[in-house]
Design a protein around this motif. Structure first.
Motif, PDB file in Angstrom:
ATOM      1  N   HIS A 217       0.355  25.183  -4.260  1.00  0.00           N
ATOM      2  CA  HIS A 217       1.507  25.490  -3.408  1.00  0.00           C
ATOM      3  C   HIS A 217       1.109  26.377  -2.224  1.00  0.00           C
ATOM      4  CE1 HIS A 217       4.624  23.523  -5.723  1.00  0.00           C
ATOM      5  NE2 HIS A 217       4.086  24.017  -6.826  1.00  0.00           N
ATOM      6  N   GLU A 218       0.172  27.301  -2.456  1.00  0.00           N
ATOM      7  CA  GLU A 218      -0.269  28.183  -1.380  1.00  0.00           C
ATOM      8  C   GLU A 218      -0.931  27.377  -0.268  1.00  0.00           C
ATOM      9  OE1 GLU A 218      -1.273  28.827  -4.674  1.00  0.00           O
ATOM     10  OE2 GLU A 218       0.432  30.172  -4.972  1.00  0.00           O
ATOM     11  N   ARG A 219      -1.687  26.354  -0.647  1.00  0.00           N
ATOM     12  CA  ARG A 219      -2.364  25.496   0.339  1.00  0.00           C
ATOM     13  C   ARG A 219      -1.336  24.736   1.160  1.00  0.00           C
ATOM     14  NH1 ARG A 219      -4.927  24.054   4.143  1.00  0.00           N
ATOM     15  NH2 ARG A 219      -6.460  22.405   4.124  1.00  0.00           N
ATOM     16  N   ILE A 220      -0.272  24.268   0.507  1.00  0.00           N
ATOM     17  CA  ILE A 220       0.793  23.554   1.216  1.00  0.00           C
ATOM     18  C   ILE A 220       1.496  24.507   2.180  1.00  0.00           C
ATOM     19  CG2 ILE A 220       2.977  22.303   0.957  1.00  0.00           C
ATOM     20  CD1 ILE A 220       1.907  21.347  -1.795  1.00  0.00           C
ATOM     21  N   ASP A 221       1.774  25.736   1.724  1.00  0.00           N
ATOM     22  CA  ASP A 221       2.407  26.732   2.601  1.00  0.00           C
ATOM     23  C   ASP A 221       1.537  27.024   3.813  1.00  0.00           C
ATOM     24  OD1 ASP A 221       4.573  26.937   0.897  1.00  0.00           O
ATOM     25  OD2 ASP A 221       3.795  28.699  -0.152  1.00  0.00           O
ATOM     26  N   GLN A 222       0.225  27.147   3.608  1.00  0.00           N
ATOM     27  CA  GLN A 222      -0.700  27.385   4.721  1.00  0.00           C
ATOM     28  C   GLN A 222      -0.682  26.215   5.695  1.00  0.00           C
ATOM     29  OE1 GLN A 222      -4.450  28.007   2.763  1.00  0.00           O
ATOM     30  NE2 GLN A 222      -4.010  30.140   2.270  1.00  0.00           N
ATOM     31  N   MET A 223      -0.641  25.009   5.154  1.00  0.00           N
ATOM     32  CA  MET A 223      -0.617  23.822   5.997  1.00  0.00           C
ATOM     33  C   MET A 223       0.647  23.791   6.853  1.00  0.00           C
ATOM     34  SD  MET A 223      -0.699  19.825   4.876  1.00  0.00           S
ATOM     35  CE  MET A 223       1.003  19.758   4.408  1.00  0.00           C
ATOM     36  N   ILE A 224       1.786  24.089   6.257  1.00  0.00           N
ATOM     37  CA  ILE A 224       3.057  24.084   6.985  1.00  0.00           C
ATOM     38  C   ILE A 224       3.040  25.158   8.067  1.00  0.00           C
ATOM     39  CG2 ILE A 224       5.542  24.512   6.766  1.00  0.00           C
ATOM     40  CD1 ILE A 224       5.227  23.237   3.889  1.00  0.00           C
ATOM     41  N   SER A 225       2.560  26.351   7.726  1.00  0.00           N
ATOM     42  CA  SER A 225       2.473  27.427   8.719  1.00  0.00           C
ATOM     43  C   SER A 225       1.550  27.035   9.865  1.00  0.00           C
ATOM     44  CB  SER A 225       1.978  28.718   8.069  1.00  0.00           C
ATOM     45  OG  SER A 225       2.928  29.204   7.162  1.00  0.00           O
ATOM     46  N   GLY A 226       0.445  26.369   9.542  1.00  0.00           N
ATOM     47  CA  GLY A 226      -0.485  25.921  10.573  1.00  0.00           C
ATOM     48  C   GLY A 226       0.152  24.898  11.505  1.00  0.00           C
ATOM     49  N   ILE A 227       0.928  23.973  10.945  1.00  0.00           N
ATOM     50  CA  ILE A 227       1.609  22.974  11.770  1.00  0.00           C
ATOM     51  C   ILE A 227       2.613  23.647  12.697  1.00  0.00           C
ATOM     52  CG2 ILE A 227       3.250  21.040  11.698  1.00  0.00           C
ATOM     53  CD1 ILE A 227       1.798  20.148   9.089  1.00  0.00           C
ATOM     54  N   VAL A 228       3.392  24.588  12.153  1.00  0.00           N
ATOM     55  CA  VAL A 228       4.397  25.287  12.968  1.00  0.00           C
ATOM     56  C   VAL A 228       3.713  26.087  14.080  1.00  0.00           C
ATOM     57  CG1 VAL A 228       6.204  27.051  12.956  1.00  0.00           C
ATOM     58  CG2 VAL A 228       6.127  25.340  11.140  1.00  0.00           C
ATOM     59  N   ARG A 229       2.625  26.785  13.739  1.00  0.00           N
ATOM     60  CA  ARG A 229       1.892  27.540  14.777  1.00  0.00           C
ATOM     61  C   ARG A 229       1.369  26.609  15.866  1.00  0.00           C
ATOM     62  NH1 ARG A 229       0.065  30.505  10.448  1.00  0.00           N
ATOM     63  NH2 ARG A 229      -1.901  29.370  10.338  1.00  0.00           N
ATOM     64  N   ARG A 230       0.874  25.457  15.443  1.00  0.00           N
ATOM     65  CA  ARG A 230       0.355  24.482  16.420  1.00  0.00           C
ATOM     66  C   ARG A 230       1.475  23.999  17.344  1.00  0.00           C
ATOM     67  NH1 ARG A 230      -3.032  19.063  14.772  1.00  0.00           N
ATOM     68  NH2 ARG A 230      -3.095  18.171  16.852  1.00  0.00           N
ATOM     69  N   LEU A 231       2.647  23.729  16.784  1.00  0.00           N
ATOM     70  CA  LEU A 231       3.784  23.295  17.596  1.00  0.00           C
ATOM     71  C   LEU A 231       4.213  24.395  18.561  1.00  0.00           C
ATOM     72  CD1 LEU A 231       5.922  21.484  14.868  1.00  0.00           C
ATOM     73  CD2 LEU A 231       4.568  20.402  16.681  1.00  0.00           C
ATOM     74  N   GLU A 232       4.245  25.636  18.063  1.00  0.00           N
ATOM     75  CA  GLU A 232       4.669  26.754  18.913  1.00  0.00           C
ATOM     76  C   GLU A 232       3.663  27.026  20.027  1.00  0.00           C
ATOM     77  OE1 GLU A 232       7.354  29.421  15.825  1.00  0.00           O
ATOM     78  OE2 GLU A 232       5.200  29.814  15.951  1.00  0.00           O
TER      79      GLU A 232
ATOM     80  N   GLU B 108       2.988  12.781  14.086  1.00  0.00           N
ATOM     81  CA  GLU B 108       1.555  12.534  14.232  1.00  0.00           C
ATOM     82  C   GLU B 108       0.736  13.740  13.771  1.00  0.00           C
ATOM     83  OE1 GLU B 108       0.122   9.659  14.999  1.00  0.00           O
ATOM     84  OE2 GLU B 108       2.048   8.677  15.328  1.00  0.00           O
ATOM     85  N   ILE B 109       1.199  14.944  14.095  1.00  0.00           N
ATOM     86  CA  ILE B 109       0.484  16.163  13.670  1.00  0.00           C
ATOM     87  C   ILE B 109       0.523  16.282  12.151  1.00  0.00           C
ATOM     88  CG2 ILE B 109       0.595  18.695  13.695  1.00  0.00           C
ATOM     89  CD1 ILE B 109       1.411  18.476  16.670  1.00  0.00           C
ATOM     90  N   VAL B 110       1.674  16.000  11.545  1.00  0.00           N
ATOM     91  CA  VAL B 110       1.790  16.063  10.083  1.00  0.00           C
ATOM     92  C   VAL B 110       0.859  15.033   9.449  1.00  0.00           C
ATOM     93  CG1 VAL B 110       3.322  15.690   8.105  1.00  0.00           C
ATOM     94  CG2 VAL B 110       4.126  17.021  10.064  1.00  0.00           C
ATOM     95  N   MET B 111       0.853  13.818   9.979  1.00  0.00           N
ATOM     96  CA  MET B 111      -0.009  12.777   9.406  1.00  0.00           C
ATOM     97  C   MET B 111      -1.478  13.142   9.552  1.00  0.00           C
ATOM     98  SD  MET B 111       1.945   9.142  10.007  1.00  0.00           S
ATOM     99  CE  MET B 111       0.451   8.398  10.458  1.00  0.00           C
ATOM    100  N   GLU B 112      -1.858  13.668  10.688  1.00  0.00           N
ATOM    101  CA  GLU B 112      -3.246  14.088  10.908  1.00  0.00           C
ATOM    102  C   GLU B 112      -3.650  15.165   9.903  1.00  0.00           C
ATOM    103  OE1 GLU B 112      -5.028  17.034  14.211  1.00  0.00           O
ATOM    104  OE2 GLU B 112      -4.099  15.223  15.035  1.00  0.00           O
ATOM    105  N   THR B 113      -2.759  16.106   9.663  1.00  0.00           N
ATOM    106  CA  THR B 113      -3.038  17.195   8.728  1.00  0.00           C
ATOM    107  C   THR B 113      -3.111  16.676   7.291  1.00  0.00           C
ATOM    108  OG1 THR B 113      -1.868  18.702  10.218  1.00  0.00           O
ATOM    109  CG2 THR B 113      -2.293  19.489   8.001  1.00  0.00           C
TER     110      THR B 113
END
Length: 155
Positions: free
Chosen positions: A81-96, A110-115
């Motif tokens: 779950h921690e890895r999933i949380d990190q992934m989501i935070s990384g996607i949000v940071r990338r979008l921001e 596309e970013i979600v699929m790439e990740t």
């Protein structure tokens, strides 16, 4: 913070600590009116993002909606779950950090699929099946065959 049980606006923070991914503060709260206990999370938000749908409609970016769709794709996969949380935070940071507040929904997908492709191919295929709107089993077969390295014909 309003109590989710009784609506009282005077709640107390009993404990604060960093969340697992250190991207948020986890606060345990107590409501003196009803005795209810609940948890809130405080995250840094660099800017308010707006999702521009393919039909032109605009809506506020919803981190929880992104999280739900990723967790559905990752269901029953051997990812912490921690890895999933990190992934989501990384996607949000990338979008921001894209520099624009208006983000096309296609870019988010596309970013979600790439990740997901880097983390778990099963979750990647699950997410892609919804994102690309697969209608038949052949759609899955074609997509999965593109994932496989070129297989040489037997001579």
């Amino acid at each position: 913070m309003r109590c989710p049980f009784c609506g009282n606006t005077d709640t107390q923070v009993k404990d604060s600590r960093p969340a697992e991914d250190h991207g948020a503060i986890r606060r345990r709260r107590f409501c003196p009116a009803c005795g209810g206990r609940f948890t809130t999370y405080e995250r840094v938000q660099l800017r308010d993002l707006v999702v521009v749908k393919s039909n032109g409609r605009r809506e506020a970016f919803d981190r929880e909606k992104l999280e739900r769709s990723i967790r559905i794709a990752m269901q029953k996969r051997p990812i912490e779950h921690e890895r999933i949380d990190q992934m989501i935070s990384g996607i949000v940071r990338r979008l921001e950090s894209l520099g624009d507040t208006d983000i096309p929904s296609k870019m988010i997908g596309e970013i979600v699929m790439e990740t997901l492709a880097r983390i778990d191919t099963v979750a990647y295929v699950r997410f892609a099946s919804v994102y690309k709107n697969f209608q038949e089993a052949d759609d899955f077969d074609k997509f999965v065959s593109e994932l496989r390295p070129d297989q040489k014909e037997p001579e």
